[in-house]
Design a protein around this motif. Structure first.
Motif, PDB file in Angstrom:
ATOM      1  N   THR A   1      -0.299  77.306 -33.886  1.00 26.25           N
ATOM      2  CA  THR A   1       0.511  78.521 -34.008  1.00 26.25           C
ATOM      3  C   THR A   1      -0.245  79.586 -34.792  1.00 26.25           C
ATOM      4  O   THR A   1      -0.807  79.311 -35.856  1.00 26.25           O
ATOM      5  CB  THR A   1       1.843  78.208 -34.719  1.00 26.25           C
TER       6      THR A   1
ATOM      7  N   CYS B   1      -0.178  83.339 -36.638  1.00 31.38           N
ATOM      8  CA  CYS B   1       0.595  84.430 -37.260  1.00 31.38           C
ATOM      9  C   CYS B   1      -0.374  85.544 -37.660  1.00 31.38           C
ATOM     10  O   CYS B   1      -1.442  85.266 -38.203  1.00 31.38           O
ATOM     11  CB  CYS B   1       1.341  83.919 -38.490  1.00 31.38           C
TER      12      CYS B   1
ATOM     13  N   ALA C   1       7.536  80.083 -38.883  1.00 32.34           N
ATOM     14  CA  ALA C   1       6.571  79.173 -38.278  1.00 32.34           C
ATOM     15  C   ALA C   1       7.282  78.023 -37.568  1.00 32.34           C
ATOM     16  O   ALA C   1       6.868  77.590 -36.476  1.00 32.34           O
ATOM     17  CB  ALA C   1       5.621  78.639 -39.343  1.00 32.34           C
TER      18      ALA C   1
ATOM     19  N   PHE D   1       3.606  84.999 -33.669  1.00 33.08           N
ATOM     20  CA  PHE D   1       4.514  85.914 -34.371  1.00 33.08           C
ATOM     21  C   PHE D   1       3.717  86.801 -35.315  1.00 33.08           C
ATOM     22  O   PHE D   1       2.599  86.466 -35.721  1.00 33.08           O
ATOM     23  CB  PHE D   1       5.639  85.166 -35.094  1.00 33.08           C
TER      24      PHE D   1
ATOM     25  N   VAL E   1      -2.851  81.843 -40.315  1.00 30.45           N
ATOM     26  CA  VAL E   1      -2.365  83.191 -40.617  1.00 30.45           C
ATOM     27  C   VAL E   1      -3.566  84.119 -40.765  1.00 30.45           C
ATOM     28  O   VAL E   1      -4.413  83.915 -41.640  1.00 30.45           O
ATOM     29  CB  VAL E   1      -1.535  83.214 -41.917  1.00 30.45           C
TER      30      VAL E   1
ATOM     31  N   TYR F   1       9.185  79.497 -34.336  1.00 33.45           N
ATOM     32  CA  TYR F   1       8.273  79.844 -33.247  1.00 33.45           C
ATOM     33  C   TYR F   1       7.552  78.617 -32.700  1.00 33.45           C
ATOM     34  O   TYR F   1       7.221  78.569 -31.516  1.00 33.45           O
ATOM     35  CB  TYR F   1       7.291  80.923 -33.700  1.00 33.45           C
TER      36      TYR F   1
ATOM     37  N   LEU G   1       8.570  83.018 -44.194  1.00 37.84           N
ATOM     38  CA  LEU G   1       7.363  82.744 -43.420  1.00 37.84           C
ATOM     39  C   LEU G   1       7.397  81.336 -42.828  1.00 37.84           C
ATOM     40  O   LEU G   1       7.109  81.128 -41.637  1.00 37.84           O
ATOM     41  CB  LEU G   1       6.121  82.925 -44.295  1.00 37.84           C
TER      42      LEU G   1
ATOM     43  N   LYS H   1       8.551  88.650 -31.386  1.00 39.50           N
ATOM     44  CA  LYS H   1       7.467  88.162 -32.242  1.00 39.50           C
ATOM     45  C   LYS H   1       7.354  88.952 -33.543  1.00 39.50           C
ATOM     46  O   LYS H   1       6.747  88.496 -34.502  1.00 39.50           O
ATOM     47  CB  LYS H   1       6.124  88.188 -31.502  1.00 39.50           C
TER      48      LYS H   1
END
Length: 807
Positions: free
Chosen positions: A428, A430, A763, A473, A408, A766, A759, A516
């Motif tokens: 991933t 964010c 995660a 995202f 993140v 996505y 959140l 997103k």
């Protein structure tokens, strides 16, 4: 042609449009923004004695309300019209009212010519266009659904995934086989070898579990489940396992968006999270009130604590205690060797109140120790991000003993580091912008060259474009952070189409209708910020100490001003001393109102008291201005200015001390992306006045649980505060009514439990989308890498060379 424009041209108001356009041509301004246009139209209506209906409801008035900017060139007017949120059109309007539509490229060329005093530049500039990369991804249709990406994606996935039932079931099966924890297989094992067999085994296991006690622990069922082909991760008890399997069984038999969301929320796929916040002073003590900290540090620390707690809850419910599974959260920031008495020079620091969350500080490479061993402003930090990410990758892999599951990013620099890390680790990504500088500084992109030496917007805006398009995202605190309001452009929306003359044109910078984007507001730390009425949780010693500090202590090192009458109702504000936070504007509002001065004292908790105590240019400028305002309006005896750094617990009690005296909190920012201090003040019970520019519009319900102010209208702001004071005098219960409603508002919508649940859900969804969509993002990521290496990196190197020359 714009429907609004065509309606005016086809109506009797055509002549009014002609006359108004003629008036604009005779104005000195060549570039008018929305407020300038509305003011000019108001003047036109007044000069021509137009009635109220014409001024407010006529086709021309409706058109003018949608015009965002007007550029004059050679007697023609370029009108930029925003007919609805997230949509923009541009037209040339000539003296004879001929209308010609402009392409995006033509609009950007027009803006360039304005900056270059209407002299055409030689040759073309680089055009950046991200639209082709979104052509193959699903898009929302209705602007009101922007920011609800995960809801849309769940619907899309549940319908799309099982259009070809066999293929959809196979994708789900392969996704479930992926998950492990420290080498231990989760969910399904090799005994289930196909998607069809998975469906059969689910039904068999459900039949077996129907006869088992609901509270039977997973440990006693573990080996039986393995024989059926199932590993840990379905639940910690028989009833929880049955619930999860039933949800999956329903998803397989009749796909539905709510069922998909419910199932994905239970999949144990996230254990290790990195929260990236590289710039500034990041610590737990002694950093609040320093440049580049404040709300950011509070947000990330509270988020880390809540994430660890929620992940541990999820792990326990999934039955993973048998594997001794534990979550780990790392806050990644920079190590500052010259840490000025703070712990910012320590490599590792455990986050208070957690079991396994730490602050990991990675030092910058010593290109120039004079700079890199000290704090560096976020505006100057860009040259160090790539090597910081390279060094941080090694540190993270060592601390996690493997890769993280989610990265993140926070703020522009943190988001760029998140891009570099996630690209390398294939994790991933964010993004959380908190605030995008582009919308905070007027004409910051048009006149980037003039401010480059101070702000380096060419680097920042390029970093923003790279990170926001790379992110899997994006979390925003409010809807308007993405696309604004019907009257104003959103922060992300401002990146959709803009020019940086002689550098590049952004033809399509971000797809606002992409799923997103998700609105996930932060919470507030309920252990620190709680209602003033909870006297059993308050430390009376702290209360007395802080009350003295606020109203009576005389310490010239940390307090300026004594109060003639400390018992007057306090007007309180707490923020950094910079132009955007606008504490000097609040002081001037107070200074211009003798009525407010008669009824109230002004209490400010704001950074430093002396120019020589800070190296931040904006803070220095605001310090000088605040002293000038105090002298100009003779506010001595009516104002207290505290230059103190507060612990979080002291911050919470400070609000409550103001509550004890039935004061108010005013947040006068010229723009506020969200407004964490507004949540803090409201939850403690302090009636709150917040800027109408930005996030507070979505937190406060005007006149119900707080009040909006326009901080640029000083007299109007003073009057609104005075009206509240008068109502309190007329009705002793009025203060308590607003106080109670503010508390209720925060508890109903702005808790960290709500935030972290959303959140983690994002995660997981996505992550599932990335796996099952077979979306090829490699072309987009290569494009972004090209921008980084060919555009961002050379400019960062130029700045680094400047840094190397500094003594």
């Amino acid at each position: 042609m714009s429907e609004l424009l065509q309606t005016v041209l086809d109506s009797p108001e055509r002549n009014d449009l002609r006359q108004f356009a003629s008036d604009l041509r005779h104005q000195p301004q060549l570039y008018l923004l929305r407020n300038d246009i509305l003011t000019a139209f108001g003047t036109y209506c007044s000069n021509n004695q137009k009635d109220a209906e014409f001024c407010q409801s006529s086709p021309l008035a409706k058109l003018i309300a949608k015009v965002q900017e007007i550029i004059r060139e050679d007697g023609n007017l370029c009108l930029v019209i925003r007919p609805q949120i997230a949509t923009q059109e541009a037209y040339w309007l000539t003296e004879d009212l001929t209308v010609e539509r402009l392409s995006i490229q033509e609009l950007l060329d027009t803006r360039d010519r304005f900056v270059n005093h209407f002299h055409p530049q030689e040759g073309d500039v680089l055009e950046l266009d991200f639209q082709p990369f979104y052509d193959y991804t699903p898009r929302l249709r209705d602007p009101k659904n922007i920011g609800k990406g995960v809801e849309f994606l769940n619907r899309y996935l549940s319908s799309k995934l099982f259009q070809d039932y066999k293929q959809g079931l196979e994708a789900l099966f392969n996704f479930l086989r992926l998950h492990q924890y420290n080498g231990s297989q989760l969910l399904i094992n090799e005994r289930i070898s196909s998607a069809e067999q998975l469906s059969i085994q689910i039904k068999k296991l459900l039949a077996y579990l129907s006869d088992r006690p609901a509270d039977e622990p997973f440990e006693s069922l573990r080996f039986t489940l393995q024989e059926f082909g199932f590993e840990p991760g379905w639940g910690n008890t028989s009833s929880r396992i049955k619930e999860t399997l039933n949800i999956l069984d329903e998803l397989i038999d009749s796909p539905d968006s709510q069922v998909l969301a419910a199932f994905l929320s239970r999949i144990p796929m996230i254990f290790r999270i990195v929260l990236v916040s590289p710039h500034g002073w990041f610590g737990q003590e002694g950093v609040l009130g320093r440049p580049d900290t404040g709300g950011q540090v509070v947000y990330v620390l509270d988020q880390a604590k809540s994430l660890e707690k929620q992940l541990q809850e999820d792990i326990t419910l999934a039955g993973l205690d048998v594997l001794s599974a534990t979550p780990k959260i790392i806050i990644l920031t920079r190590l500052i060797p010259n840490s000025d008495g703070t712990r910012c020079n320590q490599r590792l620091e455990k986050v208070h109140g957690t079991d396994n969350a730490v602050i990991l500080r990675v030092p910058l490479r010593e290109f120039n120790p004079t700079l890199t061993q000290n704090w560096i402003s976020r505006f100057e930090f860009w040259p160090y991000l790539e090597t910081f990410a390279i060094d941080a990758e090694k540190e993270l892999l060592a601390e996690f003993s493997g890769k993280p599951d989610l990265i993140v990013g926070n703020y522009s620099d943190g988001n760029l580091v998140a891009f570099l890390l996630s690209r390398k680790l294939k994790v991933t990504q964010c993004n959380i912008a908190h605030a995008l500088e582009k919308s905070k500084y007027l004409f910051s992109n048009l006149y980037w060259e003039e401010s480059e030496s101070n702000y380096h917007f060419s680097l920042q805006f390029t970093a923003d474009l790279i990170a926001m398009n790379a992110a899997n995202f994006i979390i925003s605190s409010t809807y308007q952070e993405i696309v604004g309001t019907p009257e104003s452009v959103g922060q992300y929306e401002s990146y959709n189409c803009f020019t940086m003359p002689d550098l590049y044109h952004v033809v399509h910078g971000i797809e606002l209708f992409s799923p997103k984007f998700n609105v996930v507001p932060p919470g507030v730390n309920e252990q620190v910020f709680f209602p003033y009425t909870r006297t059993e949780d308050r430390m009376m010693g702290d209360r007395d100490r802080l009350e003295s500090m606020l109203f009576t202590d005389e310490d010239p090192a940390s307090v300026f001003g004594t109060l003639d009458d400390p018992n007057k109702r306090p007007i309180f504000s707490m923020a950094r001393l910079d132009k955007i936070k606008n504490l000097t504007g609040l002081a001037e509002t107070f200074g211009q109102s003798l009525e407010l001065q008669a009824k109230c004292n002004l209490i400010l908790v704001a950074g430093k008291l002396r120019v020589e105590e800070t190296n931040d240019r904006e803070e220095q400028s605001e310090i000088i201005r605040l002293y000038e305002i105090i002298d100009r309006y003779n506010l001595h005896g009516k104002i207290r200015w505290l230059g103190v750094r507060l612990s979080k617990s002291d911050s919470g009690e400070l609000y409550r001390v103001i509550c004890d005296r039935q004061g108010i909190f005013v947040q006068p920012a010229l723009f506020e992306a969200f407004g964490l201090t507004i949540l803090e003040s409201m939850i403690t019970g302090l009636p709150t006045f917040g800027t109408q520019f930005g996030g507070p519009l979505e937190i406060i319900q005007d006149g119900v649980n707080g009040f909006y102010i326009n901080p640029t209208h000083l007299e109007e702001t003073a009057q609104k505060i005075l009206q509240f004071m008068e109502k309190c005098e007329q009705n002793p219960n009025y203060w308590y009514e607003i106080s109670t409603r503010g508390i209720d508002r925060v508890y109903s919508a702005y808790t960290w439990k709500i935030h972290t649940n959303k959140l983690l859900s994002l995660a997981r969804v996505y992550g599932f989308w990335n796996f099952t969509s077979q979306e090829n993002r490699e072309d987009l990521l290569r494009y972004l890498e090209s921008l980084f290496y060919l555009l961002f990196k050379p400019r960062a190197k130029e700045l680094l060379n400047q840094h190397l020359e500094r003594v």
